[in-house]
Design an enzyme around this catalytic site. Sequence first.
Site, PDB file in Angstrom:
ATOM      1  N   LYS A  24      27.798  52.882  73.071  1.00  0.00           N
ATOM      2  CA  LYS A  24      27.347  54.258  73.130  1.00  0.00           C
ATOM      3  C   LYS A  24      27.885  55.526  72.249  1.00  0.00           C
ATOM      4  O   LYS A  24      26.916  55.823  72.021  1.00  0.00           O
ATOM      5  CB  LYS A  24      27.077  54.092  74.747  1.00  0.00           C
ATOM      6  N   LYS A  53      32.833  47.016  68.602  1.00  0.00           N
ATOM      7  CA  LYS A  53      31.764  46.902  69.253  1.00  0.00           C
ATOM      8  C   LYS A  53      31.230  47.542  69.149  1.00  0.00           C
ATOM      9  O   LYS A  53      31.182  48.792  68.690  1.00  0.00           O
ATOM     10  CB  LYS A  53      32.298  46.760  71.061  1.00  0.00           C
ATOM     11  N   LYS A 107      42.355  58.753  83.037  1.00  0.00           N
ATOM     12  CA  LYS A 107      41.270  59.835  82.562  1.00  0.00           C
ATOM     13  C   LYS A 107      42.026  61.144  82.635  1.00  0.00           C
ATOM     14  O   LYS A 107      41.068  62.283  81.731  1.00  0.00           O
ATOM     15  CB  LYS A 107      40.105  59.527  83.320  1.00  0.00           C
TER      16      LYS A 107
HETATM   17  P1  AMP Z   1      29.708  49.579  78.908  1.00  0.00           P
HETATM   18  O1  AMP Z   1      28.939  50.714  78.189  1.00  0.00           O
HETATM   19  O2  AMP Z   1      30.604  49.690  77.781  1.00  0.00           O
HETATM   20  O3  AMP Z   1      29.881  50.667  80.190  1.00  0.00           O
HETATM   21  O4  AMP Z   1      29.687  48.179  79.318  1.00  0.00           O
HETATM   22  C1  AMP Z   1      28.557  47.630  80.028  1.00  0.00           C
HETATM   23  C2  AMP Z   1      27.895  46.557  80.356  1.00  0.00           C
HETATM   24  O5  AMP Z   1      28.172  46.409  79.216  1.00  0.00           O
HETATM   25  C3  AMP Z   1      29.551  46.033  80.407  1.00  0.00           C
HETATM   26  O6  AMP Z   1      29.701  44.933  81.151  1.00  0.00           O
HETATM   27  C4  AMP Z   1      29.810  45.323  79.332  1.00  0.00           C
HETATM   28  O7  AMP Z   1      30.817  44.221  78.911  1.00  0.00           O
HETATM   29  C5  AMP Z   1      28.823  45.022  78.769  1.00  0.00           C
HETATM   30  N1  AMP Z   1      29.317  45.695  77.108  1.00  0.00           N
HETATM   31  C6  AMP Z   1      28.989  46.706  76.343  1.00  0.00           C
HETATM   32  N2  AMP Z   1      29.193  47.473  75.192  1.00  0.00           N
HETATM   33  C7  AMP Z   1      29.163  45.652  74.760  1.00  0.00           C
HETATM   34  C8  AMP Z   1      28.541  45.305  73.020  1.00  0.00           C
HETATM   35  N3  AMP Z   1      28.509  46.132  72.533  1.00  0.00           N
HETATM   36  N4  AMP Z   1      28.470  44.218  73.811  1.00  0.00           N
HETATM   37  C9  AMP Z   1      28.175  43.109  74.505  1.00  0.00           C
HETATM   38  N5  AMP Z   1      28.977  43.507  75.849  1.00  0.00           N
HETATM   39  C10 AMP Z   1      28.773  44.250  76.187  1.00  0.00           C
END
Ligand code: AMP
Length: 334
Positions: free
Chosen positions: A203, A200, A119
Amino acid sequence: MKEFSEKVTKSILTGIQPSGVITLGNYIGAIKQMVRMQDEFKSYIFIADMHAITVPQDPVKLHENIRSLVALYLACGIDPDKNIIFIQSENEYHANISWLLECNTPFGELSRMTQFKDKSSKNVNFYAGLFTYPVLMAADILAYDVDYVPVGIDQKQHVELARNIAERFNKKYGDTFKIPDVYITKEGTKVTDLVDPTKKMSKSSENPKGTIRLLDDEASIRKKIMGATTDSDCLIKYDPDNKPGISNLINICVALTGKTASEIEQEFTGKNYGEFKKYVADVVTEEILGIQKRYHEIINSDELDKILDENACVTREIAKNKFMLMKHKMGLYK
Ligand code: AMP
Ligand code: TRP
């Protein structure tokens, strides 16, 4: 004082950054797993708002996101009778404990944190909090003497640091902390982007059409699903390598309905993609509208304030005891 059920003995603690938008990917991949875990563990879940301010935030938005995230987690099935859900900044002992731990954490050890290196290399104008953030995370964990810390692989190094800090402190000042184990959460079902199904769902995706957010309205959820990228085979078959778009839609249905992929394939034999997408849109909107209904009931309710106030009290009491013990061990008393 709120008590956990006697049936469960082992405890876990999870912090979630209030980043504002929860996607269908987060829900299927992470939140549904947490909902399952609440029956097996005493679980502390908190909104890591003090971690969020290690990078610049808009105060009005941050405030909204914190409250909204608690309401969304409850709406997604996190049961306030089985979990202690709270807001980190409502419990001042996390920061107090963090300071005592910082004074017991070698600078060199913090300098090795890969997330910090990553970061800080992207922006030269970073703040000290970004560097000391893993110590605050250690404080979050060590305050509650938990058995396991479920995190994704990117946070493993921080939990290992917490273990090192705790071991060193125990050795220097006598038994103070339980040493927690890291619990690497299995990748739940991966939900991919609706526009580019090889990526994937995220957000931070550039194209909003590819991502479904839990607070999107019904029309736009349906529109995104009906417009999802597929292929030209006209065959509803689970084959992630050759048919990533259709396979993603099947995965979503499997996660939300409990049916197997082959049951869905059979159900849609001979049908076209339009019919299948309409079914996916029905499944997803039914789930999300249910969540949204509960969310709107909770977000402005006194019940939400009651839960948060009660849990702030409960967790303050626990963290205060740990802080007092640490102070005593370190000679900080009159
Ligand atoms: P993040 O949004 O990257 O901070 O991820 C928060 C949690 O959501 C983590 O446990 C990720 O593995 C899960 N996660 C985020 N995006 C996905 C996705 N597209 N499919 C499955 N799990 C997700
Ligand atoms: N650092 C974690 C993240 O960015 C959030 C977090 C803060 C956390 N404190 C924690 C996770 C304690 C587990 C335990 O996702």
